[in-house]
Write an enzyme that holds these catalytic residues in place. Structure first.
Site, mmCIF file in Angstrom:
data_model
loop_
_atom_site.group_PDB
_atom_site.id
_atom_site.type_symbol
_atom_site.label_atom_id
_atom_site.label_comp_id
_atom_site.label_asym_id
_atom_site.label_seq_id
_atom_site.Cartn_x
_atom_site.Cartn_y
_atom_site.Cartn_z
ATOM 1 C CG ASP A 169 8.912 -0.149 -5.563
ATOM 2 O OD1 ASP A 169 9.394 -1.288 -5.397
ATOM 3 O OD2 ASP A 169 8.519 0.548 -4.594
ATOM 4 C CE LYS B 255 12.684 0.393 -5.378
ATOM 5 N NZ LYS B 255 12.310 -1.021 -5.491
HETATM 6 P P1 NDP Z 1 1.494 -0.991 -5.836
HETATM 7 O O1 NDP Z 1 1.595 0.488 -5.919
HETATM 8 O O2 NDP Z 1 0.949 -1.752 -6.975
HETATM 9 O O3 NDP Z 1 0.659 -1.406 -4.561
HETATM 10 C C1 NDP Z 1 1.046 -1.004 -3.287
HETATM 11 C C2 NDP Z 1 0.040 -1.529 -2.286
HETATM 12 O O4 NDP Z 1 0.533 -1.297 -0.966
HETATM 13 C C3 NDP Z 1 -1.286 -0.802 -2.371
HETATM 14 O O5 NDP Z 1 -2.308 -1.659 -1.940
HETATM 15 C C4 NDP Z 1 -1.079 0.350 -1.382
HETATM 16 O O6 NDP Z 1 -2.280 0.870 -0.885
HETATM 17 C C5 NDP Z 1 -0.293 -0.337 -0.293
HETATM 18 N N1 NDP Z 1 0.563 0.662 0.376
HETATM 19 C C6 NDP Z 1 1.497 1.452 -0.198
HETATM 20 N N2 NDP Z 1 2.070 2.260 0.700
HETATM 21 C C7 NDP Z 1 1.469 1.984 1.852
HETATM 22 C C8 NDP Z 1 1.621 2.481 3.160
HETATM 23 N N3 NDP Z 1 2.516 3.453 3.442
HETATM 24 N N4 NDP Z 1 0.850 1.915 4.121
HETATM 25 C C9 NDP Z 1 -0.032 0.936 3.840
HETATM 26 N N5 NDP Z 1 -0.223 0.425 2.615
HETATM 27 C C10 NDP Z 1 0.514 0.936 1.650
HETATM 28 O O7 NDP Z 1 2.976 -1.473 -5.467
HETATM 29 P P2 NDP Z 1 3.609 -2.936 -5.601
HETATM 30 O O8 NDP Z 1 2.586 -3.971 -5.380
HETATM 31 O O9 NDP Z 1 4.424 -2.953 -6.817
HETATM 32 O O10 NDP Z 1 4.632 -2.931 -4.380
HETATM 33 C C11 NDP Z 1 4.301 -3.433 -3.084
HETATM 34 C C12 NDP Z 1 5.575 -3.770 -2.339
HETATM 35 O O11 NDP Z 1 6.297 -4.769 -3.070
HETATM 36 C C13 NDP Z 1 6.562 -2.620 -2.154
HETATM 37 O O12 NDP Z 1 7.250 -2.803 -0.926
HETATM 38 C C14 NDP Z 1 7.540 -2.807 -3.295
HETATM 39 O O13 NDP Z 1 8.792 -2.229 -3.020
HETATM 40 C C15 NDP Z 1 7.626 -4.326 -3.321
HETATM 41 N N6 NDP Z 1 8.113 -4.934 -4.548
HETATM 42 C C16 NDP Z 1 7.533 -4.647 -5.758
HETATM 43 C C17 NDP Z 1 7.989 -5.273 -6.889
HETATM 44 C C18 NDP Z 1 7.355 -5.067 -8.218
HETATM 45 O O14 NDP Z 1 7.775 -5.730 -9.174
HETATM 46 N N7 NDP Z 1 6.346 -4.223 -8.356
HETATM 47 C C19 NDP Z 1 9.140 -6.200 -6.844
HETATM 48 C C20 NDP Z 1 9.613 -6.486 -5.516
HETATM 49 C C21 NDP Z 1 9.125 -5.846 -4.430
HETATM 50 P P3 NDP Z 1 -2.820 2.281 -1.462
HETATM 51 O O15 NDP Z 1 -3.414 1.960 -2.794
HETATM 52 O O16 NDP Z 1 -3.815 2.729 -0.464
HETATM 53 O O17 NDP Z 1 -1.648 3.183 -1.555
HETATM 54 O O1 2IT Z 2 11.859 -4.040 -5.448
HETATM 55 C C1 2IT Z 2 11.982 -4.551 -6.590
HETATM 56 O O2 2IT Z 2 12.666 -5.560 -6.757
HETATM 57 C C2 2IT Z 2 11.261 -3.944 -7.698
HETATM 58 N N1 2IT Z 2 10.534 -2.978 -7.498
HETATM 59 C C3 2IT Z 2 11.427 -4.489 -9.087
HETATM 60 C C4 2IT Z 2 12.657 -3.901 -9.734
HETATM 61 C C5 2IT Z 2 12.868 -4.253 -11.187
HETATM 62 O O3 2IT Z 2 13.860 -3.720 -11.712
HETATM 63 O O4 2IT Z 2 12.113 -5.012 -11.772
#
Ligand code: NDP
Ligand code: 2IT
Length: 448
Positions: free
Chosen positions: A169, A129
């Site tokens: 992420d 990460k």
């Molecule tokens: P994005 O940046 O696309 O979206 C993040 C969302 O979460 C936004 O709505 C953001 O709001 C909100 N957010 C972020 N930080 C905070 C905080 N501290 N408090 C409240 N709301 C918050 O990220 P992703 O959708 O990609 O990721 C969301 C979650 O999913 C994370 O935990 C990530 O690690 C996990 N994840 C992502 C994967 C991926 O493929 N992208 C895979 C597996 C897990 P705002 O716009 O106001 O910041």
């Molecule tokens: O938390 C996660 O699994 C991710 N942000 C996706 C990682 C990846 O390599 O696709």
């Protein structure tokens, strides 16, 4: 739960002494060690070979300076990280997070979780990460580009298609991956699958954008089916409105659910008629706006400042898809009191440990992040396969593989929990099943 195995108690004390500032990392390690206690008791050879000792120490923690210049000519300095957690079963693989809250602790706990998650996918990927405390919010495209180019100018030394493959992420989506990829190619001269989540015109995979949210719903649907339930006609609350939240909403809706709330870090929207996802996509994906702008189009909906309140909305199923520790013990109590019977995690570690225990004690079906959100990284691994064979698969092929992987993960996790006497505890099952594969590979490869 508390540790009772003397070796693990001693190991945990050493991990604490070695990582005194990494609170979230220590919480994560302890919770995993608690779950795998019966595995350790069944496999004394792992202890003798130092497998657990090695497993708790990340292979490499890289920290670097990221200088960049804003549009007004001011110099800024951020800190970048890449944690290469564990390479026993494949090249390090995991996302990059750009958010002001990112510290070494954040990337260490996420890398540790990622190793187990990636193992659960059944695909050959180790755990890693990275990220930075840079805040992309409010920055121009050129500022984000300059930051990404500077970040990659340091990161490129440590990554490669067969060594370490970053992805998106929080704060890292298609735009950032594009800038990072361009700079990697420019510095190294290599056109290789060094990042995933790439655009379709330069080596990306169909369905990667949707994969985490869709995968979350495939896993959750399987977990619900096993309990004689399904998404059909259920009321769902989803936190976040980013990549994971948007496509969790899309798939849950396709499966017959009504999603009534979504949020961002400022507040949440409640629309009792069901969230208009097309409207959210325009606000978030096109305009990079705030969720409260939803009311400009739907004045009949409600907007509330603050994040925690979203968990007081009555629902059947809750899908936290924003960030870690977003569901407190009090939020779990509110969910249970309002009849929620399923919590399945799209974000990484969104539910605090005491909250998970409370949900499980109250009979709530709980889908832990490392299993439930593994669809994103699994599809990243499918993108790596396509890059290696220099072919692109159809959306149907990728989606069918993703679904098969998520259904398999559910059954592996459920079976592991049962085999080790914790039937229905998918958190323990995920830790056990994920750890066993990594531990076997580490044991076979010796002390290294
Ligand atoms: P994005 O940046 O696309 O979206 C993040 C969302 O979460 C936004 O709505 C953001 O709001 C909100 N957010 C972020 N930080 C905070 C905080 N501290 N408090 C409240 N709301 C918050 O990220 P992703 O959708 O990609 O990721 C969301 C979650 O999913 C994370 O935990 C990530 O690690 C996990 N994840 C992502 C994967 C991926 O493929 N992208 C895979 C597996 C897990 P705002 O716009 O106001 O910041
Ligand atoms: O938390 C996660 O699994 C991710 N942000 C996706 C990682 C990846 O390599 O696709």
């Amino acid at each position: 739960m508390a540790l009772s195995n003397a070796y693990l108690i001693d190991l945990m004390a050493r991990v604490e002494a070695r990582n005194p500032n990494d609170k979230q990392f220590l919480i994560t390690v302890k919770s995993v060690l608690e779950s795998i206690e019966p595995v350790v008791e069944k496999h004394p050879e792992y202890v003798k070979a130092g497998v657990l000792e090695l497993f708790c120490e990340q292979e490499r923690v890289i920290k670097f300076r990221v200088p960049w210049i804003d549009d007004a000519g001011n110099v800024h300095v951020n800190r970048g990280y890449r944690v290469q957690g564990n390479s026993a079963i494949g090249p390090y693989k995991g996302g990059l997070r750009l958010h002001p809250s990112v510290t070494e602790d954040t990337v260490k706990f996420l890398a540790f979780e990622q190793t187990l998650k990636n193992s659960l996918t059944g695909l050959p990927i180790g755990g890693g990460k990275g990220g930075s405390d840079f805040d992309p919010k409010g920055k121009s495209d050129f500022e984000v580009m300059r930051f990404c180019q500077s970040f990659m100018t340091e990161l490129f030394k440590y990554i490669g298609a067969d060594t370490d493959v970053p992805a998106g992420d929080i704060g890292v989506g298609a735009r950032e991956i594009g800038y990072l990829y361009g700079q990697y190619k420019r510095i190294t001269g290599l056109y290789e699958g060094v990042l995933t989540g790439k655009g379709l015109s330069y080596g990306g995979s169909l369905v990667r954008t949707q994969a985490t949210g869709y995968g979350l719903c495939y896993f959750t649907e399987e977990m619900l089916n096993a309990a004689g339930k399904s998404f059909k006609d259920q009321t769902v609350v989803i936190s976040g409105s980013g990549n994971v939240a948007i496509y969790a909403n899309e798939k849950a809706t396709q499966l017959g659910a009504k999603v009534v709330a979504m949020s961002d870090s400022n507040g949440y929207v409640y629309d009792k008629n069901g969230i208009d996802l097309a409207c959210v996509k325009v606000i978030k994906e096109v305009r990079r706006g705030r969720i409260k702008e939803y009311l400009d189009v739907h004045p009949e909906a409600e907007y509330h400042e603050g994040c925690a309140g979203i968990w007081t909305i009555p629902c059947d199923i809750a899908l936290p898809c924003a960030t870690q520790n977003e569901i407190s013990l009090d939020s779990c109590k509110a969910l249970v009191a309002n009849g929620c019977y399923c919590v399945s995690e799209g974000a990484n570690m969104p539910t605090v440990i005491e909250g998970i225990e409370y949900l499980q004690k109250n009979g709530v079906l709980f889908g832990p992040a490392k299993a439930a959100n593994a669809g994103g990284v699994a599809t990243s691994a499918l993108e790596m396969s396509q890059n290696s064979e220099r072919l692109s698969w159809t959306a149907e092929e990728v989606d069918a593989k993703l679904k098969g992987i998520m259904v398999n993960i559910y059954h592996n996790v459920a079976n592991a929990a049962k085999e080790y006497g914790m039937e229905g505890n998918f958190e323990a099952g995920a830790n056990i099943a994920g750890f066993l594969k990594v531990a076997n590979a580490m044991y076979a490869q010796g002390v290294c």
